[in-house]
Motif scaffolding. Structure first.
Motif, short mmCIF file in Angstrom:
data_model
loop_
_atom_site.label_atom_id
_atom_site.label_comp_id
_atom_site.label_asym_id
_atom_site.label_seq_id
_atom_site.Cartn_x
_atom_site.Cartn_y
_atom_site.Cartn_z
N ALA A 34 -99.96 33.49 -38.53
CA ALA A 34 -98.77 33.67 -37.69
C ALA A 34 -97.84 34.77 -38.19
O ALA A 34 -97.15 35.41 -37.40
N GLY A 35 -97.84 35.02 -39.52
CA GLY A 35 -96.92 36.03 -40.07
C GLY A 35 -97.13 37.43 -39.51
O GLY A 35 -96.18 38.20 -39.40
N GLU A 39 -93.26 39.78 -36.50
CA GLU A 39 -92.46 40.97 -36.17
C GLU A 39 -92.60 41.39 -34.71
O GLU A 39 -91.94 42.32 -34.27
N PHE A 45 -95.24 28.99 -37.82
CA PHE A 45 -95.26 27.52 -37.74
C PHE A 45 -94.38 26.86 -38.78
O PHE A 45 -93.73 25.86 -38.53
N ARG A 46 -94.37 27.43 -40.02
CA ARG A 46 -93.76 26.70 -41.13
C ARG A 46 -92.52 27.35 -41.71
O ARG A 46 -92.10 26.99 -42.80
N TRP A 53 -93.11 24.20 -36.21
CA TRP A 53 -93.22 22.81 -36.69
C TRP A 53 -91.92 22.31 -37.32
O TRP A 53 -91.80 21.15 -37.69
N HIS A 130 -108.70 29.46 -33.99
CA HIS A 130 -107.94 28.36 -33.37
C HIS A 130 -107.81 28.52 -31.86
O HIS A 130 -106.89 27.97 -31.25
N PHE A 180 -105.08 19.70 -33.64
CA PHE A 180 -105.35 18.95 -34.87
C PHE A 180 -106.38 17.86 -34.56
O PHE A 180 -106.31 17.20 -33.53
N GLY A 206 -100.20 37.24 -43.66
CA GLY A 206 -99.28 36.36 -42.94
C GLY A 206 -99.78 34.96 -42.69
O GLY A 206 -99.57 34.42 -41.60
N THR A 207 -100.40 34.37 -43.70
CA THR A 207 -100.80 32.96 -43.53
C THR A 207 -100.38 32.16 -44.76
O THR A 207 -100.47 32.64 -45.89
N SER A 208 -99.92 30.93 -44.52
CA SER A 208 -99.46 30.09 -45.62
C SER A 208 -100.63 29.50 -46.40
O SER A 208 -100.46 28.99 -47.50
N ASN A 232 -98.04 39.20 -47.79
CA ASN A 232 -97.13 38.10 -47.42
C ASN A 232 -95.83 38.30 -48.21
O ASN A 232 -95.89 38.54 -49.41
N THR A 234 -93.89 36.12 -49.22
CA THR A 234 -93.65 35.02 -50.17
C THR A 234 -94.97 34.60 -50.85
O THR A 234 -96.05 34.96 -50.38
N ALA A 250 -95.96 42.40 -43.04
CA ALA A 250 -97.18 43.10 -42.60
C ALA A 250 -96.85 44.44 -41.95
O ALA A 250 -97.56 45.43 -42.16
#
Ligand code: OAD
Length: 262
Positions: A34-35, A39, A45-46, A53, A130, A180, A206-208, A232, A234, A250
């Protein structure tokens, strides 16, 4: 592989290290989340404040049981998300990734995103782990359906909207996304594991790294000795398997990487 005891290298040094790994690589596998679309104005999501979420309950919206319970609630929410995507444009991150492939290497994009921004940016080989907001199918018989070209006008968060009926069996249409508890599309998963097996370098963007099985792909690559570059702002669950971490957005890191490649 990122050593927490070592000083964090500067972004410039990390970009140099990433460019050195990519220079000459003939096959590159990319895992996006999602990251990369943040932009473009698509919520992740998080994120603690703006993430989907954090604002909505996944159990009310992203499971087959939720759809059976309240199809209009679920359909309306996904139509709101589809509207946001239709109103948005690929950003410099998506565009730089397409330019990377135009330089010659085979770039296989494995995305967890249900938008079509990689395709609109010009990436040719994109696999949606997904599913897609743009490919609804019948909840009962599974037949694929399309959407008209119109942009639905939805309020923030969506409104209750009865799903259209399948023109084959009359069942309700459902969004073409993976919920899910559901299996990933077989073709996309096979393409993803093959891309990892054959790549020389992997880039995660861009993914946790929290949602499996997609989150396991960088570990799979690292386990086979392939260098993993992470983009990322973070730290993430993928720090352990990243050879180079670009702590940047990104839309900043990917164009800078392309510039270094010349
Ligand atoms: P998350 O929302 O979990 O993570 C987004 C990541 O993007 C975070 O690590 C952010 O730090 C990072 N990020 C934010 N802005 C960025 C930027 N401009 N550039 C680069 N990175 C940035 O999203 P995903 O990891 O994609 O699944 O989530 C995986 C899955 O969880 C989704 O596909 C979805 C969700 O539940 C389903 O719906 C099945």
């Amino acid at each position: 592989m990122i050593d927490p005891c070592q000083p964090v290298p500067s972004l410039g040094d990390s970009l140099d290290a990433a460019a050195a790994l990519l220079r000459g690589a003939g096959r590159i596998a990319v895992l996006s989340g999602a990251g990369i679309s943040a932009e473009s104005g698509i919520p992740t999501f998080r994120d603690a404040l703006t993430g989907l979420w954090a604002r909505f309950d996944a159990g009310d919206l992203a499971t087959p049981e939720a759809f059976e319970r309240d199809p209009a609630l679920v359909w309306g929410w996904y139509e709101w998300r589809r509207m946001k995507v239709l109103q948005s444009q690929p950003n410099p991150g998506h565009l730089a990734l397409a330019r990377l492939a135009a330089r010659g290497p085979q770039v296989t994009v494995i995305t967890q995103n249900v938008d079509d921004l990689h395709e609109r940016a010009g990436s040719r080989e994109v696999h949606h782990l997904h599913g897609s907001l743009h490919a609804p199918r019948c909840f009962e018989c599974g037949r694929s359906h399309g959407f008209g070209p119109q942009i639905p006008d939805e309020p923030e968060g969506g409104r209750r909207l009865a799903p259209p009926a399948c023109d084959h069996c009359g069942g309700p249409l459902r969004p073409g996304v993976v919920w899910f508890g559901e299996m990933l599309p077989e073709d996309a998963w096979r393409a993803a594991t093959e891309a990892i097996a054959h790549c020389e370098v992997m880039i995660t963007i861009g993914t946790s790294g929290l949602v499996f099985p997609a989150a396991g792909l960088p570990g799979l690559a690292a386990g086979r000795g392939k260098p993993v570059i992470q983009i990322n702002p973070t730290a993430t669950e993928h720090d352990d398997c990243a050879r180079v971490a670009l702590r940047a957005r990104a839309g900043e890191a990917l164009p800078a990487l392309l510039e270094r490649l010349g």
